[in-house]
Design an enzyme around this catalytic site. Sequence first.
Site, PDB file in Angstrom:
ATOM      1  N   ASP A   1       5.194  -6.257   9.246  1.00  0.00           N
ATOM      2  CA  ASP A   1       6.319  -5.900  10.124  1.00  0.00           C
ATOM      3  C   ASP A   1       6.378  -6.820  11.336  1.00  0.00           C
ATOM      4  O   ASP A   1       7.462  -7.236  11.765  1.00  0.00           O
ATOM      5  CB  ASP A   1       6.186  -4.443  10.597  1.00  0.00           C
ATOM      6  CG  ASP A   1       6.576  -3.456   9.504  1.00  0.00           C
ATOM      7  OD1 ASP A   1       7.319  -3.849   8.579  1.00  0.00           O
ATOM      8  OD2 ASP A   1       6.124  -2.301   9.567  1.00  0.00           O
TER       9      ASP A   1
ATOM     10  N   ASP B   1       0.829  -3.411  12.210  1.00  0.00           N
ATOM     11  CA  ASP B   1       1.279  -3.752  10.853  1.00  0.00           C
ATOM     12  C   ASP B   1       1.686  -5.221  10.814  1.00  0.00           C
ATOM     13  O   ASP B   1       2.712  -5.608  11.373  1.00  0.00           O
ATOM     14  CB  ASP B   1       2.454  -2.852  10.446  1.00  0.00           C
ATOM     15  CG  ASP B   1       2.806  -3.049   8.983  1.00  0.00           C
ATOM     16  OD1 ASP B   1       3.039  -4.214   8.576  1.00  0.00           O
ATOM     17  OD2 ASP B   1       2.843  -2.061   8.234  1.00  0.00           O
TER      18      ASP B   1
ATOM     19  N   ARG C   1       0.858  -1.184   0.000  1.00  0.00           N
ATOM     20  CA  ARG C   1       0.000   0.000   0.000  1.00  0.00           C
ATOM     21  C   ARG C   1       0.891   1.229   0.000  1.00  0.00           C
ATOM     22  O   ARG C   1       1.732   1.379   0.873  1.00  0.00           O
ATOM     23  CB  ARG C   1      -0.863   0.053   1.272  1.00  0.00           C
ATOM     24  CG  ARG C   1      -1.807  -1.062   1.428  1.00  0.00           C
ATOM     25  CD  ARG C   1      -2.898  -0.742   2.429  1.00  0.00           C
ATOM     26  NE  ARG C   1      -2.440  -0.335   3.753  1.00  0.00           N
ATOM     27  CZ  ARG C   1      -3.227   0.077   4.716  1.00  0.00           C
ATOM     28  NH1 ARG C   1      -4.537   0.165   4.505  1.00  0.00           N
ATOM     29  NH2 ARG C   1      -2.763   0.401   5.895  1.00  0.00           N
TER      30      ARG C   1
ATOM     31  N   THR D   1      -1.241   7.409  -0.168  1.00  0.00           N
ATOM     32  CA  THR D   1      -2.541   7.304  -0.856  1.00  0.00           C
ATOM     33  C   THR D   1      -3.311   6.046  -0.442  1.00  0.00           C
ATOM     34  O   THR D   1      -4.512   5.954  -0.689  1.00  0.00           O
ATOM     35  CB  THR D   1      -2.326   7.229  -2.378  1.00  0.00           C
ATOM     36  OG1 THR D   1      -1.568   6.037  -2.655  1.00  0.00           O
ATOM     37  CG2 THR D   1      -1.588   8.437  -2.901  1.00  0.00           C
TER      38      THR D   1
HETATM   39  C1  PRP Z   1      -0.922  -4.767   4.467  1.00  0.00           C
HETATM   40  C2  PRP Z   1      -1.645  -6.089   4.573  1.00  0.00           C
HETATM   41  C3  PRP Z   1      -2.518  -6.074   3.361  1.00  0.00           C
HETATM   42  C4  PRP Z   1      -2.862  -4.624   3.221  1.00  0.00           C
HETATM   43  C5  PRP Z   1      -4.276  -4.422   3.686  1.00  0.00           C
HETATM   44  O1  PRP Z   1       0.106  -4.832   3.543  1.00  0.00           O
HETATM   45  O2  PRP Z   1      -0.779  -7.184   4.587  1.00  0.00           O
HETATM   46  O3  PRP Z   1      -1.884  -6.543   2.181  1.00  0.00           O
HETATM   47  O4  PRP Z   1      -1.959  -3.897   4.051  1.00  0.00           O
HETATM   48  O5  PRP Z   1      -4.656  -3.109   3.515  1.00  0.00           O
HETATM   49  P1  PRP Z   1      -5.779  -2.659   2.476  1.00  0.00           P
HETATM   50  O6  PRP Z   1      -6.950  -3.558   2.693  1.00  0.00           O
HETATM   51  O7  PRP Z   1      -6.046  -1.229   2.877  1.00  0.00           O
HETATM   52  O8  PRP Z   1      -5.202  -2.775   1.088  1.00  0.00           O
HETATM   53  P2  PRP Z   1       1.259  -3.722   3.427  1.00  0.00           P
HETATM   54  O9  PRP Z   1       0.938  -2.736   2.344  1.00  0.00           O
HETATM   55  O10 PRP Z   1       1.551  -3.149   4.777  1.00  0.00           O
HETATM   56  O11 PRP Z   1       2.477  -4.561   2.864  1.00  0.00           O
HETATM   57  P3  PRP Z   1       3.325  -5.727   3.591  1.00  0.00           P
HETATM   58  O12 PRP Z   1       2.443  -6.964   3.665  1.00  0.00           O
HETATM   59  O13 PRP Z   1       4.478  -5.921   2.681  1.00  0.00           O
HETATM   60  O14 PRP Z   1       3.724  -5.241   4.956  1.00  0.00           O
HETATM   61  N1  URA Z   2      -2.349  -3.519   7.116  1.00  0.00           N
HETATM   62  C1  URA Z   2      -1.888  -3.958   8.321  1.00  0.00           C
HETATM   63  O1  URA Z   2      -0.890  -4.682   8.374  1.00  0.00           O
HETATM   64  N2  URA Z   2      -2.556  -3.587   9.429  1.00  0.00           N
HETATM   65  C2  URA Z   2      -3.645  -2.820   9.387  1.00  0.00           C
HETATM   66  O2  URA Z   2      -4.224  -2.532  10.457  1.00  0.00           O
HETATM   67  C3  URA Z   2      -4.114  -2.356   8.139  1.00  0.00           C
HETATM   68  C4  URA Z   2      -3.442  -2.728   7.026  1.00  0.00           C
END
Ligand code: PRP
Ligand code: URA
Length: 208
Positions: free
Chosen positions: A202, A199, A103, A107
């Site tokens: 992370d 997160d 994400r 944005t």
């Molecule tokens: C997180 C999570 C989802 C997304 C959900 O990913 O693992 O993929 O956010 O959010 P949304 O429903 O608003 O799209 P992130 O972008 O943090 O990437 P990561 O898994 O690499 O940490």
């Molecule tokens: N992605 C995450 O990892 N945590 C949240 O709460 C929302 C999006």
Amino acid sequence: MGKFIIVDHPLIKHKLTNIRKKETKTKDFYENVQEIGSLMAYEISRDFPLRDVEIETPICKTVQKELAQEIVIVPILRAGLGMVDGIRSMIPSAKVGFIGMYRDETTLVPVEYYAKFPNDVTSSIVLLVDPMLATGGSAIAAVTNLKARGVKNIKYVGLVAAPEGVKALQKAHPDVDIYTASLDERLNEDGYIIPGLGDCGDRLFGTK
Ligand code: PRP
Ligand code: URA
């Protein structure tokens, strides 16, 4: 409209509480996510089609049942990876594909950076795995990508969903079944789920 199922089980609730705690460290966090993945596999697979197969026991020939369709687990990188081994422990014949998506932090728009699927993904049941359904943007984009490749049977599997994300995914892809371990209260102004677990990527991989 596809199904919306909150997989409700005391062990799942207990493990979910473990991973919500801010003091839970990477190793325990990862192990609990895997274990919830295995427990959820039981419910997700409830309506998998079966076919007859003739086998021979030590006593006689008999016609029994086996899974009729290939299963492909597709984690959304990174956080989706956390649930893959747990689901595979219950469905060892499943193949695994990958979609990389992050994400944009300002944005919140999902950006795809990787995609790789097994050849027979179009005729398979695809379990699209991502622990967090927040705005729904990542899951919606991943489903759109899978459909563009000809996949017809998609089930979304996650841990924590916000009502906003569920609504958005149902609106964009009403044919997709949604399985989650919890439906939380809402999103905050930064797009994080409340109460959520922070997160997930992370916390799984120790990157913060
Ligand atoms: C997180 C999570 C989802 C997304 C959900 O990913 O693992 O993929 O956010 O959010 P949304 O429903 O608003 O799209 P992130 O972008 O943090 O990437 P990561 O898994 O690499 O940490
Ligand atoms: N992605 C995450 O990892 N945590 C949240 O709460 C929302 C999006």
